[in-house]
Design a protein around this motif. Structure first.
Motif, PDB file in Angstrom:
ATOM      1  N   ARG A 120       0.831  -1.192   0.000  1.00  0.00           N
ATOM      2  CA  ARG A 120       0.000   0.000   0.000  1.00  0.00           C
ATOM      3  C   ARG A 120       0.877   1.257   0.000  1.00  0.00           C
ATOM      4  O   ARG A 120       0.411   2.345  -0.344  1.00  0.00           O
ATOM      5  CB  ARG A 120      -0.949  -0.005   1.192  1.00  0.00           C
ATOM      6  CG  ARG A 120      -1.916  -1.192   1.176  1.00  0.00           C
ATOM      7  CD  ARG A 120      -2.887  -1.159   2.331  1.00  0.00           C
ATOM      8  NE  ARG A 120      -3.856  -0.082   2.207  1.00  0.00           N
ATOM      9  CZ  ARG A 120      -4.978  -0.159   1.496  1.00  0.00           C
ATOM     10  NH1 ARG A 120      -5.256  -1.273   0.807  1.00  0.00           N
ATOM     11  NH2 ARG A 120      -5.817   0.838   1.456  1.00  0.00           N
ATOM     12  N   ASP A 126       3.382  -4.081   4.348  1.00  0.00           N
ATOM     13  CA  ASP A 126       2.605  -3.411   3.291  1.00  0.00           C
ATOM     14  C   ASP A 126       3.385  -2.287   2.633  1.00  0.00           C
ATOM     15  O   ASP A 126       2.806  -1.284   2.193  1.00  0.00           O
ATOM     16  CB  ASP A 126       1.289  -2.871   3.854  1.00  0.00           C
ATOM     17  CG  ASP A 126       0.281  -3.973   4.146  1.00  0.00           C
ATOM     18  OD1 ASP A 126       0.349  -5.019   3.472  1.00  0.00           O
ATOM     19  OD2 ASP A 126      -0.550  -3.791   5.049  1.00  0.00           O
ATOM     20  N   GLY A 178      -3.725   3.335   5.124  1.00  0.00           N
ATOM     21  CA  GLY A 178      -4.558   2.405   5.866  1.00  0.00           C
ATOM     22  C   GLY A 178      -3.836   1.142   6.269  1.00  0.00           C
ATOM     23  O   GLY A 178      -4.429   0.054   6.333  1.00  0.00           O
ATOM     24  N   VAL A 179      -2.544   1.275   6.580  1.00  0.00           N
ATOM     25  CA  VAL A 179      -1.729   0.116   6.916  1.00  0.00           C
ATOM     26  C   VAL A 179      -1.912  -0.245   8.382  1.00  0.00           C
ATOM     27  O   VAL A 179      -1.827   0.619   9.262  1.00  0.00           O
ATOM     28  CB  VAL A 179      -0.233   0.384   6.620  1.00  0.00           C
ATOM     29  CG1 VAL A 179       0.611  -0.787   7.098  1.00  0.00           C
ATOM     30  CG2 VAL A 179      -0.035   0.622   5.136  1.00  0.00           C
ATOM     31  N   GLN A 180      -2.160  -1.527   8.632  1.00  0.00           N
ATOM     32  CA  GLN A 180      -2.200  -2.036   9.999  1.00  0.00           C
ATOM     33  C   GLN A 180      -0.753  -2.236  10.429  1.00  0.00           C
ATOM     34  O   GLN A 180      -0.138  -3.260  10.132  1.00  0.00           O
ATOM     35  CB  GLN A 180      -2.974  -3.358  10.072  1.00  0.00           C
ATOM     36  CG  GLN A 180      -3.179  -3.879  11.474  1.00  0.00           C
ATOM     37  CD  GLN A 180      -4.082  -2.977  12.325  1.00  0.00           C
ATOM     38  OE1 GLN A 180      -5.071  -2.453  11.829  1.00  0.00           O
ATOM     39  NE2 GLN A 180      -3.740  -2.803  13.581  1.00  0.00           N
ATOM     40  N   ALA A 181      -0.209  -1.243  11.133  1.00  0.00           N
ATOM     41  CA  ALA A 181       1.214  -1.219  11.429  1.00  0.00           C
ATOM     42  C   ALA A 181       1.611  -2.340  12.390  1.00  0.00           C
ATOM     43  O   ALA A 181       0.861  -2.731  13.273  1.00  0.00           O
ATOM     44  CB  ALA A 181       1.600   0.128  12.017  1.00  0.00           C
ATOM     45  N   HIS A 182       2.825  -2.839  12.169  1.00  0.00           N
ATOM     46  CA  HIS A 182       3.425  -3.839  13.051  1.00  0.00           C
ATOM     47  C   HIS A 182       3.850  -3.159  14.343  1.00  0.00           C
ATOM     48  O   HIS A 182       4.405  -2.054  14.333  1.00  0.00           O
ATOM     49  CB  HIS A 182       4.654  -4.442  12.377  1.00  0.00           C
ATOM     50  CG  HIS A 182       5.479  -5.327  13.258  1.00  0.00           C
ATOM     51  ND1 HIS A 182       5.154  -6.641  13.489  1.00  0.00           N
ATOM     52  CD2 HIS A 182       6.612  -5.080  13.962  1.00  0.00           C
ATOM     53  CE1 HIS A 182       6.075  -7.161  14.298  1.00  0.00           C
ATOM     54  NE2 HIS A 182       6.953  -6.251  14.590  1.00  0.00           N
ATOM     55  N   ARG A 183       3.575  -3.782  15.465  1.00  0.00           N
ATOM     56  CA  ARG A 183       3.971  -3.220  16.754  1.00  0.00           C
ATOM     57  C   ARG A 183       4.980  -4.126  17.435  1.00  0.00           C
ATOM     58  O   ARG A 183       4.864  -5.346  17.414  1.00  0.00           O
ATOM     59  CB  ARG A 183       2.752  -3.026  17.654  1.00  0.00           C
ATOM     60  CG  ARG A 183       1.776  -1.986  17.093  1.00  0.00           C
ATOM     61  CD  ARG A 183       2.438  -0.642  16.892  1.00  0.00           C
ATOM     62  NE  ARG A 183       1.540   0.297  16.236  1.00  0.00           N
ATOM     63  CZ  ARG A 183       1.930   1.459  15.724  1.00  0.00           C
ATOM     64  NH1 ARG A 183       3.210   1.796  15.755  1.00  0.00           N
ATOM     65  NH2 ARG A 183       1.061   2.259  15.140  1.00  0.00           N
TER      66      ARG A 183
END
Length: 287
Positions: free
Chosen positions: A105, A160, A281-286
């Motif tokens: 993305r 992403d 709209g990236v579901q970020a790595h934590r």
């Protein structure tokens, strides 16, 4: 074909022995090519070989390109002579393909590989100070699984996100000629076309990356605002094409000239990459 160094040296991660430059298909971590991968030797061959192939094959063909004699000579001379601090390592010494997600993305567009960075390690933005800054920031904002990129076998993954260089070979003084840029342009245009269904944000590193993104999308028939949007840190522009839009974000390049002088700070870099994650709209790595 230039003469490859006869000295076989161990890869810093795997210990496997390689010549410099690394012949394709010999087991270098992340090498997308084989000994049978077709090689572009002219600008017209670049255009032909960049067309109508998938992303993996495109990466492979990028990684063996020999279309620009000056760049081929430089990258391979550096690979043989080496910087003293890396004299015991093999050098990739070939063009740098894209790195990261195949369905990103976010796309990060840079200038070109560094002579003793990606030209040594085989991964874009890896092994030099610019890359240290960039990957640390990507990790802080949740777009990378770790904050350092050392070599192509270190297990790093991007979330992403994908990185590409405008010019795929390390140029002398980090300055490709206009002819070299234009010869290389079918590679990035083909990559953008393959990624068009996925990319929502392009982060352009420096004015060179900004111009390359605008020029490449225009070549694909996308609508680019006129007059051309001016580059600046944090500047945004919208590109329209194929029934979708892409947000172009400007970011100062994390060069030592910019980071040493304070023109670019960690917070400034985090702001742009964090903005890219939010817009994409990236579901970020934590951690």
């Amino acid at each position: 074909m230039r003469i490859v160094s006869d000295d076989l040296l161990p890869h810093p991660a795997t210990g496997e022995l390689f010549a410099s430059p690394v012949p394709p298909g010999t087991g270098w971590p992340g090498d997308p090519a084989t000994a049978e991968t077709p090689v572009a030797r002219t600008a017209s061959q670049v255009r032909r070989l960049a067309a109508r192939v998938g992303l993996e094959e495109l990466d492979a063909r990028v990684s063996v390109c020999r279309a620009c004699p000056r760049l081929v000579g430089w990258r391979e001379d550096v690979a043989v002579t080496k910087r003293a601090s890396y004299a015991g390592q093999p050098y990739w010494g070939r063009p740098s393909p894209g790195f990261g997600s195949a369905t990103p993305r976010i796309l990060v567009v840079g200038l070109a590989p560094a002579a003793n960075g990606a030209n040594r390690t085989g991964r874009i933005f890896t092994g030099d100070r610019s890359g240290d800054w960039l990957f640390a920031s990507l990790h802080r904002v949740g777009l990378a699984t770790r904050g350092t990129s050392v070599h192509a076998a270190d297990g790093l993954e991007l979330i992403d996100t994908r990185m590409v260089a405008t010019v795929r070979c390390a140029p002398p003084q980090n300055k490709p000629t206009t002819a070299e840029r234009d010869t290389c342009s079918p590679w990035i245009e083909a990559e953008l076309r393959l990624l068009a269904d996925h990319v929502r944000v392009v982060v352009a590193l420096g004015g060179y990356g900004w111009d390359a993104a605008l020029r490449s999308y225009a070549a694909l028939g996308w609508q680019v605002a006129r007059p051309k949007p001016r580059f600046g840190h944090g500047v945004e522009a919208t590109l329209l094409g194929e029934g979708r839009s892409v947000t172009l974000l400007g970011c100062y390049h994390p060069s030592q000239q910019n980071t040493f002088t304070g023109r670019l700070t960690e917070a400034m870099l985090d702001d742009v990459l964090g903005r890219a994650a939010a817009v994409g709209g990236v579901q970020a790595h934590r951690r």
